[in-house]
Enzyme design. Sequence first.
Site, PDB file in Angstrom:
ATOM      1  N   LYS A 137     -27.234  -4.003  92.297  1.00 45.20           N
ATOM      2  CA  LYS A 137     -27.933  -4.885  93.243  1.00 45.20           C
ATOM      3  C   LYS A 137     -26.963  -5.714  94.073  1.00 45.20           C
ATOM      4  O   LYS A 137     -27.184  -5.949  95.258  1.00 45.20           O
ATOM      5  CB  LYS A 137     -28.878  -5.824  92.472  1.00 45.20           C
TER       6      LYS A 137
ATOM      7  N   HIS B 175     -25.898  -0.427  86.092  1.00 42.37           N
ATOM      8  CA  HIS B 175     -27.256  -0.993  86.057  1.00 42.37           C
ATOM      9  C   HIS B 175     -27.438  -2.001  87.204  1.00 42.37           C
ATOM     10  O   HIS B 175     -27.055  -1.708  88.324  1.00 42.37           O
ATOM     11  CB  HIS B 175     -27.549  -1.573  84.669  1.00 42.37           C
ATOM     12  N   SER B 176     -27.942  -3.190  86.905  1.00 40.78           N
ATOM     13  CA  SER B 176     -28.316  -4.088  88.011  1.00 40.78           C
ATOM     14  C   SER B 176     -27.140  -4.709  88.748  1.00 40.78           C
ATOM     15  O   SER B 176     -27.350  -5.398  89.754  1.00 40.78           O
ATOM     16  CB  SER B 176     -29.245  -5.183  87.500  1.00 40.78           C
ATOM     17  N   VAL B 177     -25.933  -4.470  88.290  1.00 38.29           N
ATOM     18  CA  VAL B 177     -24.778  -4.852  89.099  1.00 38.29           C
ATOM     19  C   VAL B 177     -24.853  -4.126  90.445  1.00 38.29           C
ATOM     20  O   VAL B 177     -24.359  -4.614  91.464  1.00 38.29           O
ATOM     21  CB  VAL B 177     -23.462  -4.526  88.356  1.00 38.29           C
TER      22      VAL B 177
END
Lengths: 439, 439
Positions: free
Chosen positions: A157, A153-155
């Site tokens: 980013k 997921h947003s890791v």
Amino acid sequence: MRLSLVALAVAMLAPASGVMAQTAPTWPDAAATDPVAVGWMVGSPPPPERRIRFEDLSFMRFPQIRWSFSHWRELLPTAEISRGDGPVSVLPVALRDDLNAVTFTPMGGDAPITWEQSLAENYTDGILVMHRGRIVYERYFGALTPHGQHIAHSVTKSFVGTAAAMLIAEGGLDRDARVDRYLPELADSAFADATVGQVLDMTTGLAYTEVYTDPNSDAFAFVRAGGMMPRPPGYDGPTTSYDYLKTVQKAGEHGQGFTYKSVNTEVAGWLVSRVSGKPLDEVLSERFWIPLGMERDAYIQVDSSGAGYAAGGLNLQLRDFARFCEMMRNGGRFNDRQVVPEAVVADIAAGGDPEAFKTGGYATLPGWSYHNQWWVSHNADGAYMARGVHGQACYVDPRAEMIIVRFASNPRAGNALIDPMSLPAYQAVADRLMAAPEH
Amino acid sequence: MRLSLVALAVAMLAPASGVMAQTAPTWPDAAATDPVAVGWMVGSPPPPERRIRFEDLSFMRFPQIRWSFSHWRELLPTAEISRGDGPVSVLPVALRDDLNAVTFTPMGGDAPITWEQSLAENYTDGILVMHRGRIVYERYFGALTPHGQHIAHSVTKSFVGTAAAMLIAEGGLDRDARVDRYLPELADSAFADATVGQVLDMTTGLAYTEVYTDPNSDAFAFVRAGGMMPRPPGYDGPTTSYDYLKTVQKAGEHGQGFTYKSVNTEVAGWLVSRVSGKPLDEVLSERFWIPLGMERDAYIQVDSSGAGYAAGGLNLQLRDFARFCEMMRNGGRFNDRQVVPEAVVADIAAGGDPEAFKTGGYATLPGWSYHNQWWVSHNADGAYMARGVHGQACYVDPRAEMIIVRFASNPRAGNALIDPMSLPAYQAVADRLMAAPEH
């Protein structure tokens, strides 16, 4: 459909959001939702009530996410992130059972619990602690195996932000330049006059809402465009993430404060691809997977133009996640190579402006900042994190010489609801390792 | 849409079909359609005229297939076929440049051409020849690299058929039993009273048409159900391959003769999964990828129930394809292991009934037979093959102690149009190797 939309949005787009005002519902616990015991997708074919599909959004519902987060590629198109053909880098192991008994009191709680108990409380799928370069703790649960891959997921980013920072350090990308210098396609969008740095630090002023209780929130249009969510019949909106970005308009001024909006990272991913001349999967392969000597190929969800989903589409093995996180702790060095320039890591670890961060509204993160797609605590240990919805985390504690990587399928989407059981646990393990470094 | 449907069908469903009565159009040659030179999917994003997508069927059009056949997972959901964590089996190399100059005369041709020339004529993406256990020839073209994976199309069938034959040898599956003994879900379909053996040898009598010039052909309903092709708005048909199989009705009697119909292989894949209690990706991993010491994980396209596309969804590395093919030549032995029982391989190599094969109508394959999803020549060398649409092939020549594996993106879908340039070439190389075994 309304409820489904909300469920999906919460799951997909609420990474670490303190904006979410949802009251915490009660969820069945980790044991009751163990995906192997429940038998999701078992059978040829699985019985209808045990199927998990993209089209009906079941892949983003709890408890189905306990399976789907470890089987992402079976639901969506993905591109490989190659580890190349080099040798696998060594991860020394010196397991410490004593960590199981480490106790801490959750934020807002009144009774201590143990580290081991917290793993189930957090619906952990996999967790790995390294201390002074050695694996001291490693556990897998549910649908995840040591060989498996889990969505970050947003890791994602933070991988993209680190790659962008490397390009800046190399001179290929100017942090102070306007975005439209590199991406003229965004000339009519809010991003045109934002700087690269504002995009990386999420201080852009955007007329873009990530309100997960509102099915009309812009966030839904974004994920529909990128193919992260099924499109309704007759859909005639944009069919790629980049085409969606062109439609985002400005609200207020850039540089006024931090607000977590995933579209910034899509712009960052686009910048990285444009400047490097390579798709994100190749960038991640060349920048991280090959030099770190990763154990396994990883993969990233792609849209219909082949663009990797920079804001949340990375899937990787837990041990490889540890290699990346440990490399950050080591000042960019790992596998006998300087993978990321030391100055880039130091800049990330130093963080951004805690004042600017206050506009984000993260009650569980007082005094923190956000910089280059990383979350920085500014605490006594100098800890900083990559964070993803539903509990994905890379936690670097430089003073304790420790990193923790975690994959989870917590029913609570936003990390604001997960931090109370996580951040004190991480600190307690760090304290134990500092107090007893040679157990 | 009508033309698109036909293009897709020809591409996807006409494996080695002699039924196809299409007149051969003229196509731009391999050099003119080199996917790297053309620049498919290059750029962030690629320009619209260089994009290849699932939704608009462009992924199945020529010359786009020159790219898409090496990038299948970027277009569709897929499941990994794990090689496990064991060591990679060794493939000794002793390259022979002399093979380039081997000449042959294509079927129906009047002038000889060289082996090397034939590679471009066949739009070869990768080709590897092994002789006496050593790689004597290995070339890659276009979008395929040594590290890359290519769709095997109907070659997948031979992997599935071999796994089924292994289960029969082990007693888990009875070749003479009716299909509905294992798959009661098919009780109301044509397959109910077919035997396992009839399904494996494609001698079932089915009211199912694979007529690629007719958009109303049943073949389209099959691929729409399995998600191998986009569904029209308002589609309300079956949404899995297995659900489609339930609708197939009988025409005539089973056991009357060979007719190539891909739905048989889907039944075979279902049988393998039902009897082994595992999805096809796990079966292929355990039966072949782990014991053969494959170099790379492979993957298989899956439908919305998670079922692997047995009739054509396998994607693998060329060298791993060679390992499988060489294992067959070695009587099932490879990597110091008896991977497939010797009797199973001998039975496949012995072939089926050439009389029954005549109903298939394969002008380029006189005297051949079909058995357990393999094509058997009954020629002097005892050659047999796995064959996939657009030129995928594993060619085993026991007498010459040779195997050839090939990936291709030939604009001609059916192998009937590819055999004239392939089968004489394979024989010529075999003859050369027998005449000069120690070059």
